[in-house]
Scaffold this motif. Sequence first.
Motif, PDB file in Angstrom:
ATOM      1  N   VAL A 191      44.348  50.325  30.150  1.00 42.00           N
ATOM      2  CA  VAL A 191      43.592  50.550  31.382  1.00 42.00           C
ATOM      3  C   VAL A 191      44.483  50.924  32.562  1.00 42.00           C
ATOM      4  O   VAL A 191      43.989  51.173  33.659  1.00 42.00           O
ATOM      5  CB  VAL A 191      42.718  49.325  31.752  1.00 42.00           C
ATOM      6  CG1 VAL A 191      41.673  49.058  30.699  1.00 42.00           C
ATOM      7  CG2 VAL A 191      43.552  48.110  32.020  1.00 42.00           C
ATOM      8  N   GLU A 192      45.798  50.959  32.304  1.00 46.65           N
ATOM      9  CA  GLU A 192      46.795  51.381  33.291  1.00 46.65           C
ATOM     10  C   GLU A 192      46.767  50.568  34.572  1.00 46.65           C
ATOM     11  O   GLU A 192      46.932  51.097  35.673  1.00 46.65           O
ATOM     12  CB  GLU A 192      46.628  52.876  33.599  1.00 46.65           C
ATOM     13  CG  GLU A 192      46.858  53.747  32.387  1.00 46.65           C
ATOM     14  CD  GLU A 192      46.654  55.222  32.667  1.00 46.65           C
ATOM     15  OE1 GLU A 192      46.177  55.578  33.770  1.00 46.65           O
ATOM     16  OE2 GLU A 192      46.978  56.016  31.782  1.00 46.65           O
ATOM     17  N   THR A 193      46.548  49.272  34.426  1.00 43.99           N
ATOM     18  CA  THR A 193      46.611  48.364  35.566  1.00 43.99           C
ATOM     19  C   THR A 193      46.924  46.959  35.067  1.00 43.99           C
ATOM     20  O   THR A 193      46.557  46.594  33.958  1.00 43.99           O
ATOM     21  CB  THR A 193      45.297  48.346  36.373  1.00 43.99           C
ATOM     22  OG1 THR A 193      45.450  47.443  37.457  1.00 43.99           O
ATOM     23  CG2 THR A 193      44.120  47.923  35.531  1.00 43.99           C
ATOM     24  N   PHE A 194      47.608  46.220  35.898  1.00 46.14           N
ATOM     25  CA  PHE A 194      47.926  44.848  35.539  1.00 46.14           C
ATOM     26  C   PHE A 194      46.871  43.870  36.039  1.00 46.14           C
ATOM     27  O   PHE A 194      47.043  42.667  35.935  1.00 46.14           O
ATOM     28  CB  PHE A 194      49.310  44.465  36.075  1.00 46.14           C
ATOM     29  CG  PHE A 194      50.415  45.107  35.304  1.00 46.14           C
ATOM     30  CD1 PHE A 194      50.742  44.657  34.031  1.00 46.14           C
ATOM     31  CD2 PHE A 194      51.122  46.175  35.829  1.00 46.14           C
ATOM     32  CE1 PHE A 194      51.759  45.255  33.310  1.00 46.14           C
ATOM     33  CE2 PHE A 194      52.142  46.781  35.120  1.00 46.14           C
ATOM     34  CZ  PHE A 194      52.456  46.317  33.854  1.00 46.14           C
ATOM     35  N   SER A 195      45.784  44.381  36.592  1.00 47.88           N
ATOM     36  CA  SER A 195      44.734  43.495  37.088  1.00 47.88           C
ATOM     37  C   SER A 195      44.051  42.729  35.955  1.00 47.88           C
ATOM     38  O   SER A 195      43.381  41.729  36.222  1.00 47.88           O
ATOM     39  CB  SER A 195      43.709  44.279  37.899  1.00 47.88           C
ATOM     40  OG  SER A 195      43.022  45.199  37.074  1.00 47.88           O
ATOM     41  N   VAL A 196      44.231  43.177  34.718  1.00 47.03           N
ATOM     42  CA  VAL A 196      43.643  42.444  33.585  1.00 47.03           C
ATOM     43  C   VAL A 196      44.341  41.109  33.366  1.00 47.03           C
ATOM     44  O   VAL A 196      43.832  40.255  32.634  1.00 47.03           O
ATOM     45  CB  VAL A 196      43.672  43.275  32.280  1.00 47.03           C
ATOM     46  CG1 VAL A 196      42.807  44.504  32.395  1.00 47.03           C
ATOM     47  CG2 VAL A 196      45.079  43.624  31.878  1.00 47.03           C
ATOM     48  N   THR A 197      45.481  40.906  33.995  1.00 44.19           N
ATOM     49  CA  THR A 197      46.214  39.652  33.801  1.00 44.19           C
ATOM     50  C   THR A 197      45.487  38.455  34.412  1.00 44.19           C
ATOM     51  O   THR A 197      45.844  37.317  34.109  1.00 44.19           O
ATOM     52  CB  THR A 197      47.642  39.747  34.358  1.00 44.19           C
ATOM     53  OG1 THR A 197      47.582  40.101  35.732  1.00 44.19           O
ATOM     54  CG2 THR A 197      48.463  40.768  33.593  1.00 44.19           C
ATOM     55  N   TYR A 198      44.478  38.704  35.257  1.00 42.31           N
ATOM     56  CA  TYR A 198      43.682  37.591  35.772  1.00 42.31           C
ATOM     57  C   TYR A 198      42.996  36.851  34.634  1.00 42.31           C
ATOM     58  O   TYR A 198      42.604  35.697  34.766  1.00 42.31           O
ATOM     59  CB  TYR A 198      42.633  38.075  36.782  1.00 42.31           C
ATOM     60  CG  TYR A 198      41.465  38.791  36.144  1.00 42.31           C
ATOM     61  CD1 TYR A 198      40.340  38.087  35.733  1.00 42.31           C
ATOM     62  CD2 TYR A 198      41.482  40.171  35.958  1.00 42.31           C
ATOM     63  CE1 TYR A 198      39.266  38.749  35.136  1.00 42.31           C
ATOM     64  CE2 TYR A 198      40.430  40.828  35.368  1.00 42.31           C
ATOM     65  CZ  TYR A 198      39.324  40.110  34.959  1.00 42.31           C
ATOM     66  OH  TYR A 198      38.275  40.759  34.361  1.00 42.31           O
TER      67      TYR A 198
ATOM     68  N   ALA B  38      46.598  45.991  29.372  1.00 48.62           N
ATOM     69  CA  ALA B  38      47.159  46.458  30.647  1.00 48.62           C
ATOM     70  C   ALA B  38      47.653  47.888  30.525  1.00 48.62           C
ATOM     71  O   ALA B  38      47.502  48.690  31.455  1.00 48.62           O
ATOM     72  CB  ALA B  38      48.288  45.533  31.095  1.00 48.62           C
TER      73      ALA B  38
END
Length: 163
Positions: free
Chosen positions: A124-131, A121
């Motif tokens: 890639v500077e986003t928390f969308s990887v938490t999916y 996270a």
Amino acid sequence: MKSRVAYFGVFTALALIFSYVETLIPVNLGIPGVKLGLANLIIVVALYKMRLSEAYLLSVVRVLLAGFIFGNYFSIIYSLAGGLLSLTVMALLKKWGGFSLQGISIAGGVFHNIGQLIVAAVVVETFSVTYYFPVLLVAGLLTGLVIGIVAEMMLKRLVNIQF
């Protein structure tokens, strides 16, 4: 003192061998980043047979050596984050008591994946990887259970070894 150094060297060598063996096992479940974590078996055993500081040192040495030999800069960063968080959680659970070796290993597997997910996270500077967390949770549960079962079998055979 000399025997402690020798045991540390043996544990390091075993962890590197398991890291290498893992690169040879074609585990491709269509899920990137999911591995068996064979080298973590040595870390779990070290948690029960060595001082905690030595287990941490072993974990860092193993990650650095395996990363330089079999991986790259990013694999080192991800593995360090996962390995250190995992070992910290396992050490705390062991200290608190009331947890089986398999339970501690399962927690280690799950938190190893959480540590790597946190680094992903940030990278890639986003928390969308938490999916990806549910998949990693199941993988950590399964691999942690397997590692815990094998570690318990190893510790039964290593009962006479004194560090």
